[in-house]
Scaffold this motif. Structure first.
Motif, PDB file in Angstrom:
ATOM      1  N   LEU A  35     -35.749  -3.696  29.959  1.00 55.76           N
ATOM      2  CA  LEU A  35     -36.645  -2.689  30.511  1.00 55.76           C
ATOM      3  C   LEU A  35     -38.015  -2.824  29.846  1.00 55.76           C
ATOM      4  N   PRO A  36     -39.103  -2.559  30.591  1.00 56.87           N
ATOM      5  CA  PRO A  36     -40.460  -2.758  30.067  1.00 56.87           C
ATOM      6  C   PRO A  36     -40.951  -1.563  29.260  1.00 56.87           C
ATOM      7  N   CYS A  62     -36.521   2.919  21.434  1.00 55.87           N
ATOM      8  CA  CYS A  62     -35.382   2.207  22.001  1.00 55.87           C
ATOM      9  C   CYS A  62     -34.204   3.113  22.353  1.00 55.87           C
ATOM     10  N   TRP A  63     -33.684   3.862  21.408  1.00 60.51           N
ATOM     11  CA  TRP A  63     -32.434   4.580  21.626  1.00 60.51           C
ATOM     12  C   TRP A  63     -32.602   5.764  22.567  1.00 60.51           C
ATOM     13  N   THR A  64     -33.796   6.330  22.621  1.00 58.50           N
ATOM     14  CA  THR A  64     -34.057   7.393  23.592  1.00 58.50           C
ATOM     15  C   THR A  64     -34.001   6.834  25.005  1.00 58.50           C
ATOM     16  N   ILE A  65     -34.658   5.687  25.217  1.00 61.90           N
ATOM     17  CA  ILE A  65     -34.654   5.060  26.538  1.00 61.90           C
ATOM     18  C   ILE A  65     -33.244   4.580  26.895  1.00 61.90           C
ATOM     19  N   ALA A 108     -43.561  -8.208  30.121  1.00 62.73           N
ATOM     20  CA  ALA A 108     -42.780  -7.065  30.568  1.00 62.73           C
ATOM     21  C   ALA A 108     -42.445  -7.202  32.053  1.00 62.73           C
ATOM     22  N   LEU A 109     -41.230  -6.827  32.397  1.00 60.58           N
ATOM     23  CA  LEU A 109     -40.746  -6.933  33.772  1.00 60.58           C
ATOM     24  C   LEU A 109     -41.362  -5.847  34.649  1.00 60.58           C
ATOM     25  N   PRO A 113     -39.925   7.549  34.951  1.00 62.28           N
ATOM     26  CA  PRO A 113     -39.494   7.411  36.352  1.00 62.28           C
ATOM     27  C   PRO A 113     -39.577   5.970  36.860  1.00 62.28           C
ATOM     28  N   GLN A 114     -40.599   5.238  36.434  1.00 63.56           N
ATOM     29  CA  GLN A 114     -40.704   3.830  36.839  1.00 63.56           C
ATOM     30  C   GLN A 114     -39.590   3.005  36.213  1.00 63.56           C
ATOM     31  N   MET A 115     -39.323   3.223  34.937  1.00 62.50           N
ATOM     32  CA  MET A 115     -38.250   2.475  34.273  1.00 62.50           C
ATOM     33  C   MET A 115     -36.883   2.843  34.842  1.00 62.50           C
ATOM     34  N   ARG A 116     -36.710   4.108  35.178  1.00 61.24           N
ATOM     35  CA  ARG A 116     -35.435   4.537  35.756  1.00 61.24           C
ATOM     36  C   ARG A 116     -35.184   3.827  37.080  1.00 61.24           C
ATOM     37  N   ARG A 117     -36.199   3.778  37.920  1.00 61.85           N
ATOM     38  CA  ARG A 117     -36.063   3.090  39.209  1.00 61.85           C
ATOM     39  C   ARG A 117     -35.781   1.606  38.998  1.00 61.85           C
TER      40      ARG A 117
END
Length: 315
Positions: A14-15, A66-69, A296-297, A28-32
């Motif tokens: 994830l970016p 990191c761990w939150t995401i 980053a992706l 929201p962008q990372m979740r999608r």
């Protein structure tokens, strides 16, 4: 994670660090994106564990934690394996880190792959900026990996080391895979590789893999580490990472440390990498002219990566 003899596992990150234009992806962008990565059939979804870095072009830049995401990604997905790539053992008390991993395994329904690494204080300003002691970090890493792996495996531990002490720590409650969470530890030099060989399920050798020769070099590092600690090399899974720089025609172009060619050509290279012994390969996929060594992706380049993944699966 992929077992020996199975098709190679594929991972993406994830970016959580800056995109090409210097902006940061929102949750929201990372979740999608996480859900799209899962829908595509990627095996493992990773999140890097840095706090801040520096580069000549970007100056100081940061990362979402990191761990939150990871926890949010566990809730947003349902099938894909998730984990830190790679959790720096110097940033968190190792017994607490084991507790965090066990809790995340519960949240994810048993999908955590626990990546551990020593970090490199000399090259990572996160250490001094956030007040971490970078002295003797490899020695501390060895003790930390032992603590984490023993606690995750056994659920209880007393340990008296030079750098860490654990007195009757108990992991209660246990997650859905008590004692069975896979752990991979990073290593490239003799000392860190031997830490992985002593304690981990898998090793991630921190060298770019772009072809079968690179894979053979990584396998040799893992084999030497196993020999040094008296472990059967066939019992230690070997993982790695690579790059694909994709142009507007959907071709992976030649750049240092990158896999090259049409999707079928890249798939043939990945097959050779798997035949050399690499069980899992995490990709950094981005634009051909992206200047970042670890780009980053984005949604666009996940779409461009899809034909490569399809070809790898078909090979």
């Amino acid at each position: 994670m992929t077992s020996q003899g199975a098709p190679i596992g594929i991972g993406l990150n994830l970016p959580t660090w800056p995109l090409r234009d210097g902006s940061y992806a929102t949750w929201p962008q990372m979740r999608r994106l996480a859900q799209a990565i899962e829908a595509l059939g990627v095996d493992t979804l990773w999140v890097p564990d840095h706090l801040q870095r520096e580069s000549p072009k970007r100056g100081t830049f940061g990362f979402w934690e990191c761990w939150t995401i990871l926890t949010a990604a566990a809730e947003a997905t349902s099938r894909i394996e998730i984990g830190p790539f790679i959790s720096c053992t110097g940033f968190r008390n190792p017994a607490l880190l084991a507790k965090m991993a066990e809790t995340l395994d519960e949240v994810s329904g048993g999908r955590v792959v626990l990546g551990l690494g020593s970090g490199v204080p000399a090259r990572d300003p996160s250490w001094s900026a956030f007040g971490y002691d970078g002295s003797r970090h490899v020695a501390k890493y060895g003790e930390a990996v032992e603590i984490v792996t023993r606690l995750v495996r056994d659920g209880a531990l007393t340990f008296e080391g030079e750098h860490y002490r654990v007195d009757g720590a108990v992991i209660v409650p246990r997650g859905p895979r008590a004692g069975a969470m896979p752990v991979f530890a990073a290593g490239v030099g003799d000392r860190t590789a031997q830490v992985a060989a002593r304690h981990a399920t898998m090793i991630n050798v921190n060298k770019t893999i772009a072809n079968a020769d690179d894979a053979a070099g990584v396998m040799a590092i893992a084999r030497r580490a196993c020999e040094a600690v008296g472990r059967d090399p066939s019992t230690l899974g070997v993982t790695g990472w690579g790059r694909v720089a994709i142009d507007d025609d959907g071709v992976a172009v030649e750049k240092p440390g990158s896999l090259v060619g049409e999707p079928a050509e890249v798939a043939a290279t990945v097959r050779a990498i798997r035949d050399a012994g690499i069980e899992h390969l995490t990709f950094y996929a981005a634009a051909a002219d992206d200047p970042s060594p670890l780009p980053a992706l984005t949604d666009e380049y996940l779409d461009r990566f899809a034909p490569f993944l399809e070809a790898i699966r078909a090979a």
